[in-house]
Scaffold this active site. Sequence first.
Site, PDB file in Angstrom:
ATOM      1  N   GLU A 241     -30.430  41.572  75.361  1.00  0.00           N
ATOM      2  CA  GLU A 241     -29.245  42.021  76.083  1.00  0.00           C
ATOM      3  C   GLU A 241     -29.577  43.299  76.835  1.00  0.00           C
ATOM      4  O   GLU A 241     -30.233  44.196  76.282  1.00  0.00           O
ATOM      5  CB  GLU A 241     -28.086  42.280  75.118  1.00  0.00           C
ATOM      6  CG  GLU A 241     -27.599  41.037  74.393  1.00  0.00           C
ATOM      7  CD  GLU A 241     -26.390  41.331  73.522  1.00  0.00           C
ATOM      8  OE1 GLU A 241     -25.292  41.495  74.079  1.00  0.00           O
ATOM      9  OE2 GLU A 241     -26.557  41.413  72.299  1.00  0.00           O
ATOM     10  N   ASP A 260     -26.433  41.041  62.997  1.00  0.00           N
ATOM     11  CA  ASP A 260     -25.607  40.584  64.115  1.00  0.00           C
ATOM     12  C   ASP A 260     -26.206  39.383  64.835  1.00  0.00           C
ATOM     13  O   ASP A 260     -25.467  38.530  65.336  1.00  0.00           O
ATOM     14  CB  ASP A 260     -25.405  41.734  65.105  1.00  0.00           C
ATOM     15  CG  ASP A 260     -24.375  41.411  66.179  1.00  0.00           C
ATOM     16  OD1 ASP A 260     -23.256  41.007  65.818  1.00  0.00           O
ATOM     17  OD2 ASP A 260     -24.693  41.558  67.376  1.00  0.00           O
ATOM     18  N   HIS A 265     -27.655  33.582  64.744  1.00  0.00           N
ATOM     19  CA  HIS A 265     -28.055  32.915  65.985  1.00  0.00           C
ATOM     20  C   HIS A 265     -29.535  32.517  66.000  1.00  0.00           C
ATOM     21  O   HIS A 265     -29.877  31.361  66.262  1.00  0.00           O
ATOM     22  CB  HIS A 265     -27.775  33.824  67.186  1.00  0.00           C
ATOM     23  CG  HIS A 265     -26.340  34.162  67.379  1.00  0.00           C
ATOM     24  ND1 HIS A 265     -25.314  33.325  66.998  1.00  0.00           N
ATOM     25  CD2 HIS A 265     -25.740  35.248  67.915  1.00  0.00           C
ATOM     26  CE1 HIS A 265     -24.158  33.877  67.311  1.00  0.00           C
ATOM     27  NE2 HIS A 265     -24.386  35.044  67.855  1.00  0.00           N
ATOM     28  N   LYS A 365     -30.636  45.404  71.981  1.00  0.00           N
ATOM     29  CA  LYS A 365     -29.740  45.960  72.987  1.00  0.00           C
ATOM     30  C   LYS A 365     -30.544  46.842  73.939  1.00  0.00           C
ATOM     31  O   LYS A 365     -31.592  47.377  73.588  1.00  0.00           O
ATOM     32  CB  LYS A 365     -28.660  46.813  72.318  1.00  0.00           C
ATOM     33  CG  LYS A 365     -27.756  46.058  71.351  1.00  0.00           C
ATOM     34  CD  LYS A 365     -26.691  45.283  72.089  1.00  0.00           C
ATOM     35  CE  LYS A 365     -25.638  44.744  71.132  1.00  0.00           C
ATOM     36  NZ  LYS A 365     -24.613  43.940  71.846  1.00  0.00           N
TER      37      LYS A 365
END
Length: 515
Positions: A241, A260, A265, A365
């Site tokens: 991301e 997370d 995922h 991130k």
Amino acid sequence: MRGQNPFRDPLRFERRAPPCAIVIFGATGDLSRRKLMPALYRLHHERRLSPSFAIVGSSRRPMSDEQFRDRIKESLGGHFEDVPFEGDTWADLASRIFYVSGDVRDGAAYARLRQKLEAIENERQTGGNIVFYLATQPSHYEAIAAGLGQEGLSREGAAPGEAGGWRRLVVEKPFGHDLASARALNRALHCSFDESQIYRIDHYLGKETVRNILAFRFSNGIFEPLWNRHHVNHVQITAAESIGVEGRGAYYQEAGALRDMVQNHLLQLLATVAMEPYTVFESGALRDEQVKLLRSIRILTPEDVASHAVAGQYGAARIGGAEITGFRQEPGVDPESGTETYAALTLYVDNWRWAGVPFYLRTGKRLPKRVTDIAIRFQCAPQPPFAGACVESAHETAPNLLVIRIQPEEGLSLRFLSKQPGAGMHLRPVSMDFDYSSSFGVRLPSAYETLLLDVMAGDATLFVRQDGAEASWAVVQPVLEAWAGKEPLTYAAGTWGPVAAEEMLGRRGHTWRSP
């Protein structure tokens, strides 16, 4: 539908939901506003919802039905690029939308919900079928399940009305905070709901390209014979991301990248791409193979973690003339936070198909771009006959690479060497590309459209089962424990993470590819 192959079933993408009501807890929250309501509007726009369908929103904020409808209409205006927002379509959907206020820990709220559902059943003829969607903070899951159970709303074949019907509970990730809490959550949910009623939703599994992995692997004889340790050198799964925590600092500080993204995922993607063939496209058979794969992942020892896992946290940087703050300077984040915003793992699957093949997982991130893909690098040709052939760049001497693109574009790319025109044997990597949207010329349904329709249809194929959730936590638990209390490595915002992540692959003779 159950037992049929969806790739031979022309009705799978034309099916309509049965009569039912969907109750959304946390109906005024971000998930409902950005994902659930837009998905339900699209399904209604395409006539996929039953005429006997209703939506019941629930949150603490006092509101009338009309006020709730106005709030949804206002939020929908900014979430459509692929279907028109039509007045008549909205008016019809709005007539099916209702609201009940109440605190999830207040037993009286569930009595009011029951009364509202009884009235809706009489008005809309929903058959007593109800989906309960938990779009709240995870800390509320147990209280909501208990409240529904105490009011009798989880019992199938029971009121409201006397029509009976089925009841299904949709649980958003995270499914617990670690292995122990995941097991405790499952026990709590099972006090009110059977496992067959619980749908643990991982929206990655609803993406078209993720589902296309199954078709690609098991419907094409070209690749399945190569899908093993004899022909695959290693696999890289990336979920990057470019944004930071975007106002979710308080939540992210408690979660971190490992919880997370990796636990759910990325491990679900690994299971999908590496599992054994199933005999029939049925939720039990497919999920049996996924769980079997997850249980075959080698559990890291505390000593392994140092060489098989890397934690990072983005620091301040200047990107494109803009000053980017570091994670510790984000609103809601402790200035001394040790939460990782980047996680990279090396995992091995200890079975006959994959023994010795490293699977590299990374997520983070503030990386250079937003991209999620799976890259499968094949072995080099054993004896290239072109001695002295010129290859365009040294790292391309092992060019056979299959990339499954999940976002932002959805598709597949296969890279191989080809001779350049002209004299001599000059080799150059070339690609064959398949793009989902341009190839089929149709709007791709969002993951939430697919999964909501599956819940209403009772198809659990794309949802995480209890044993699958716990098997995933078992994989990351040693890493969580090893990282607890330790400082993550710092990487500059806009880079591909800590240097240690490159070194982790370098020790095995590999490098991260640049998506």
